[in-house]
Motif scaffolding. Sequence first.
Motif, PDB file in Angstrom:
ATOM      1  N   TYR A 148      -8.126  -8.884 -11.997  1.00  0.00           N
ATOM      2  CA  TYR A 148      -8.222  -8.039 -13.185  1.00  0.00           C
ATOM      3  C   TYR A 148      -8.897  -8.775 -14.339  1.00  0.00           C
ATOM      4  CZ  TYR A 148      -5.018  -5.226 -10.443  1.00  0.00           C
ATOM      5  OH  TYR A 148      -4.455  -4.500  -9.425  1.00  0.00           O
ATOM      6  N   VAL A 155       2.419   1.706  -3.506  1.00  0.00           N
ATOM      7  CA  VAL A 155       1.447   2.236  -4.459  1.00  0.00           C
ATOM      8  C   VAL A 155       1.268   3.735  -4.249  1.00  0.00           C
ATOM      9  CG1 VAL A 155      -0.983   2.224  -5.124  1.00  0.00           C
ATOM     10  CG2 VAL A 155       0.219   0.064  -4.798  1.00  0.00           C
ATOM     11  N   ARG A 176      -1.168  -2.908  -9.440  1.00  0.00           N
ATOM     12  CA  ARG A 176      -2.078  -2.118  -8.600  1.00  0.00           C
ATOM     13  C   ARG A 176      -1.899  -0.628  -8.857  1.00  0.00           C
ATOM     14  NH1 ARG A 176      -6.968  -2.150  -6.545  1.00  0.00           N
ATOM     15  NH2 ARG A 176      -7.161  -0.930  -4.638  1.00  0.00           N
ATOM     16  N   SER A 225       0.828  -1.210   0.000  1.00  0.00           N
ATOM     17  CA  SER A 225       0.000   0.000   0.000  1.00  0.00           C
ATOM     18  C   SER A 225       0.861   1.257   0.000  1.00  0.00           C
ATOM     19  CB  SER A 225      -0.945   0.004   1.211  1.00  0.00           C
ATOM     20  OG  SER A 225      -0.199   0.004   2.426  1.00  0.00           O
ATOM     21  N   TYR A 275      -3.377   0.256 -12.232  1.00  0.00           N
ATOM     22  CA  TYR A 275      -4.842   0.195 -12.133  1.00  0.00           C
ATOM     23  C   TYR A 275      -5.396   1.484 -11.523  1.00  0.00           C
ATOM     24  CZ  TYR A 275      -9.389  -1.483 -10.356  1.00  0.00           C
ATOM     25  OH  TYR A 275     -10.727  -1.620 -10.061  1.00  0.00           O
ATOM     26  N   THR A 294     -11.131 -10.901  -3.902  1.00  0.00           N
ATOM     27  CA  THR A 294     -10.705  -9.636  -3.292  1.00  0.00           C
ATOM     28  C   THR A 294     -11.320  -9.330  -1.943  1.00  0.00           C
ATOM     29  OG1 THR A 294     -12.469  -8.335  -4.318  1.00  0.00           O
ATOM     30  CG2 THR A 294     -10.462  -8.678  -5.622  1.00  0.00           C
ATOM     31  N   SER A 309       2.655  -7.668  -8.999  1.00  0.00           N
ATOM     32  CA  SER A 309       1.318  -7.391  -8.462  1.00  0.00           C
ATOM     33  C   SER A 309       1.206  -5.961  -7.944  1.00  0.00           C
ATOM     34  CB  SER A 309       0.969  -8.398  -7.353  1.00  0.00           C
ATOM     35  OG  SER A 309       1.875  -8.273  -6.263  1.00  0.00           O
ATOM     36  N   THR A 310       2.261  -5.454  -7.314  1.00  0.00           N
ATOM     37  CA  THR A 310       2.228  -4.081  -6.823  1.00  0.00           C
ATOM     38  C   THR A 310       2.228  -3.089  -7.982  1.00  0.00           C
ATOM     39  OG1 THR A 310       3.412  -4.752  -4.821  1.00  0.00           O
ATOM     40  CG2 THR A 310       3.372  -2.406  -5.338  1.00  0.00           C
ATOM     41  N   TYR A 325      -8.131   5.289  -2.399  1.00  0.00           N
ATOM     42  CA  TYR A 325      -8.024   4.337  -1.296  1.00  0.00           C
ATOM     43  C   TYR A 325      -9.174   4.442  -0.290  1.00  0.00           C
ATOM     44  CZ  TYR A 325      -3.481   2.199  -2.117  1.00  0.00           C
ATOM     45  OH  TYR A 325      -2.442   1.450  -2.627  1.00  0.00           O
TER      46      TYR A 325
END
Length: 381
Positions: A260, A112, A165, A109, A168, A295, A161-162, A131
């Motif tokens: 996704y 990101v 994110r 987090s 996205y 999720t 994956s990060t 967020y």
Amino acid sequence: MDEARLRSLTPGVLAVLVRRGADFAAAEDAVQDALVEAVRVWPADPPRDPKGWLVTVAWRRFLDAARADTTRRRREERVDREPPPGPAPGADDTLWLYFLCAHPALTPSSAVALTLRAVGGLTTRQIAGAYLVPEATMAQRISRAKRTVSGVRLDRPGDVSTVLRVLYLVFNEGYSGDLDLAAEAIRLTRQLADAVDHPEVAGLLALMLLHHARRAARTAPDGSLVPLAEQDRRRWDTRAIAEGVRILQTALARDRLGEYQAQAAIAALHADAPTAAETDWVQIVEWYDELARLTDSPVVRLNRAVAVGEADGPRAGLTALAALDESLPRHTAVAAYLHERDGDPATAARLYAEAARKASNLAERDHLTRQAARLNAQKDR
């Protein structure tokens, strides 16, 4: 002053400083100082090489800050041995920076949030909205992330994956307003798909293409928001839809489902329907069930409640909605829509007006206000 142009130059300038030995936090501060100086100077004296100008100014600011801090004497000696700023390289370092910000020293987090702020060009308020947290909370999170990486060479890229994110969230912010930002997210995701053979990378690219294909139909000539059910589907980009569906089908065939891909499947079902009335809501609910399993997101469950209301009737949708926290963004707007579908215009009008007061952007607020006014006008007839 072209703010979009400045934002597009930021990643490359930041990358030059990091490659020359600046830690990320100090480099980001120096780049921000250079951008402020550009806003002040460029209107009267535009440079011939904007990126080179920014690199030179940012590098000087970084050196000044390093020299002023006696506790960083070793870093000052190191960076003084680096070659002086020259012509800025033409390579696109943006995706590389995205990976560096996904550093193992940071939680996902925090990585990101830091990337969105420093590389993506989003404001702290925009990131907080993505967020669903207060702006002050996000400001603290970004500050902690910068402190964590202060003095750390970001030379160990984080995981895919990060990075996904981050891309996205950048796309979502652009999709809701800034078209250039959405297009940039698509461009970087294409680069990532070319470099990484992963079904979720393909799934994210498909999702972006399918959503972006509707961009021309999302607003009316006066700028007002046009809901999906009311959009002129002839204005959708059929080539982007076809490409998105093809990429998604290839990804799903690998049988490694991720969030996704599931979101892209929902978008594909919307794109496949010739009219809103012909949408396969039953299958969309099934995909939302898969997405909720993957999720456990309250936003996913909120969207699922809408889909249930379409597939099984508004009462079923309201029952699904009742299980969710009423403070969830858009909860009130969804309740208004379902109550209207259930034949309760008075409650729907009240909820639309309440949702408008809670709306996070002007277009959504105006749309909800018009919905409330429409129902109130019908009641007064």
